[in-house]
Enzyme design. Structure first.
Site, PDB file in Angstrom:
ATOM      1  N   CYS A   1       9.216  17.312 -33.878  1.00 34.71           N
ATOM      2  CA  CYS A   1       8.548  17.485 -32.175  1.00 34.71           C
ATOM      3  C   CYS A   1       6.766  17.271 -32.993  1.00 34.71           C
ATOM      4  O   CYS A   1       7.035  16.702 -33.681  1.00 34.71           O
ATOM      5  CB  CYS A   1       8.700  19.498 -31.441  1.00 34.71           C
ATOM      6  SG  CYS A   1       7.853  20.870 -32.750  1.00 34.71           S
TER       7      CYS A   1
ATOM      8  N   ASN B   1       5.668  21.342 -35.466  1.00 31.33           N
ATOM      9  CA  ASN B   1       6.912  22.073 -36.738  1.00 31.33           C
ATOM     10  C   ASN B   1       6.508  23.382 -36.459  1.00 31.33           C
ATOM     11  O   ASN B   1       7.315  23.967 -37.378  1.00 31.33           O
ATOM     12  CB  ASN B   1       7.228  20.709 -37.438  1.00 31.33           C
ATOM     13  CG  ASN B   1       8.586  21.693 -38.200  1.00 31.33           C
ATOM     14  OD1 ASN B   1       8.150  21.835 -39.576  1.00 31.33           O
ATOM     15  ND2 ASN B   1       8.948  21.794 -37.397  1.00 31.33           N
TER      16      ASN B   1
ATOM     17  N   CYS C   1       7.011  25.233 -33.000  1.00 32.41           N
ATOM     18  CA  CYS C   1       7.198  25.635 -32.215  1.00 32.41           C
ATOM     19  C   CYS C   1       8.248  24.940 -31.789  1.00 32.41           C
ATOM     20  O   CYS C   1       9.895  26.155 -30.931  1.00 32.41           O
ATOM     21  CB  CYS C   1       6.690  25.015 -29.867  1.00 32.41           C
ATOM     22  SG  CYS C   1       4.540  26.635 -30.569  1.00 32.41           S
ATOM     23  N   ARG C   2       8.996  23.963 -30.842  1.00 26.94           N
ATOM     24  CA  ARG C   2      10.337  23.206 -30.432  1.00 26.94           C
ATOM     25  C   ARG C   2      11.041  23.071 -31.394  1.00 26.94           C
ATOM     26  O   ARG C   2      12.491  23.357 -31.217  1.00 26.94           O
ATOM     27  CB  ARG C   2       9.739  21.793 -29.536  1.00 26.94           C
ATOM     28  CG  ARG C   2       9.119  22.338 -28.121  1.00 26.94           C
ATOM     29  CD  ARG C   2       8.573  21.587 -27.379  1.00 26.94           C
ATOM     30  NE  ARG C   2       7.812  20.436 -27.898  1.00 26.94           N
ATOM     31  CZ  ARG C   2       6.864  19.575 -27.741  1.00 26.94           C
ATOM     32  NH1 ARG C   2       7.866  18.498 -26.360  1.00 26.94           N
ATOM     33  NH2 ARG C   2       6.480  19.262 -28.264  1.00 26.94           N
ATOM     34  N   SER C   3      10.983  22.015 -31.618  1.00 26.97           N
ATOM     35  CA  SER C   3      11.654  21.894 -33.442  1.00 26.97           C
ATOM     36  C   SER C   3      12.183  23.153 -34.725  1.00 26.97           C
ATOM     37  O   SER C   3      13.163  23.146 -34.812  1.00 26.97           O
ATOM     38  CB  SER C   3      11.069  20.442 -34.104  1.00 26.97           C
ATOM     39  OG  SER C   3       9.756  21.100 -34.785  1.00 26.97           O
TER      40      SER C   3
ATOM     41  N   ASP D   1       5.664  21.306 -24.347  1.00 23.99           N
ATOM     42  CA  ASP D   1       5.766  21.773 -25.494  1.00 23.99           C
ATOM     43  C   ASP D   1       5.043  23.397 -25.192  1.00 23.99           C
ATOM     44  O   ASP D   1       4.246  23.381 -24.034  1.00 23.99           O
ATOM     45  CB  ASP D   1       4.210  21.462 -26.228  1.00 23.99           C
ATOM     46  CG  ASP D   1       3.997  21.796 -27.416  1.00 23.99           C
ATOM     47  OD1 ASP D   1       4.512  23.177 -27.513  1.00 23.99           O
ATOM     48  OD2 ASP D   1       2.869  21.361 -28.450  1.00 23.99           O
TER      49      ASP D   1
END
Length: 155
Positions: free
Chosen positions: A9, A12, A14-16, A123
């Site tokens: 993401c 690095n 939140c999402r990934s 995001d």
């Protein structure tokens, strides 16, 4: 040798990290290695966002030990599959590819759920209070599909 999957993401945090934790929880550790990275350098060495850690913990996944790192061209040599969270991440990652084989390793993660629609995982960093739960649900669905495919390919 384990099959290596990288989740990417922007920062690095939140999402990934969520995607890494979710997919790792669905695959045998002896056969698969999951990691995550960001296209930006702002959060190198930092733990995931506390909201990502909390939503993962709510679903019995511990991502608190993860440390942020930046995606590099070397990752193309290390990883077999690279899943990106949105179209902006996709462009940033494939820009570092040196050949078509490397570019083909990169996929938008939600194309697993919505084939060829190129849907972004939003995001949640500046988003709504339920944004992290929404992102978790999206990633969980995509990771279910990815895990099933990987296990079928590598029994």
């Amino acid at each position: 040798m384990p099959i290596k999957i990288l989740m990417v993401c922007l920062g690095n945090i939140c999402r990934s990290p969520l995607a890494e934790g979710i997919l790792a929880s669905k695959l045998p550790k002896s056969k698969f290695k999951i990691d995550s990275a960001g296209t930006g350098s702002w959060h190198i060495g930092r733990q995931p966002d506390e909201r990502s850690v909390a939503i993962a913990k709510k679903h019995k996944i511990n991502i608190s030990q993860q440390k942020g790192r930046q995606f590099t061209a070397h990752d193309f040599d290390t990883f077999d599959y690279i899943y990106v969270m949105d179209n902006s991440n996709y462009l940033a990652v494939v820009e570092l590819a040196s050949n078509e084989k490397q570019t083909q390793k990169v996929q938008l993660i939600l194309n697993e759920v919505f084939p060829n629609e190129n849907v972004d995982v939003p995001d949640p960093y500046f988003g709504l209070p339920n944004g992290f739960e929404t992102v978790y649900t999206m990633l969980d669905e995509a990771c279910d599909i990815i895990a099933k495919k990987l296990i079928e390919k590598n029994p």
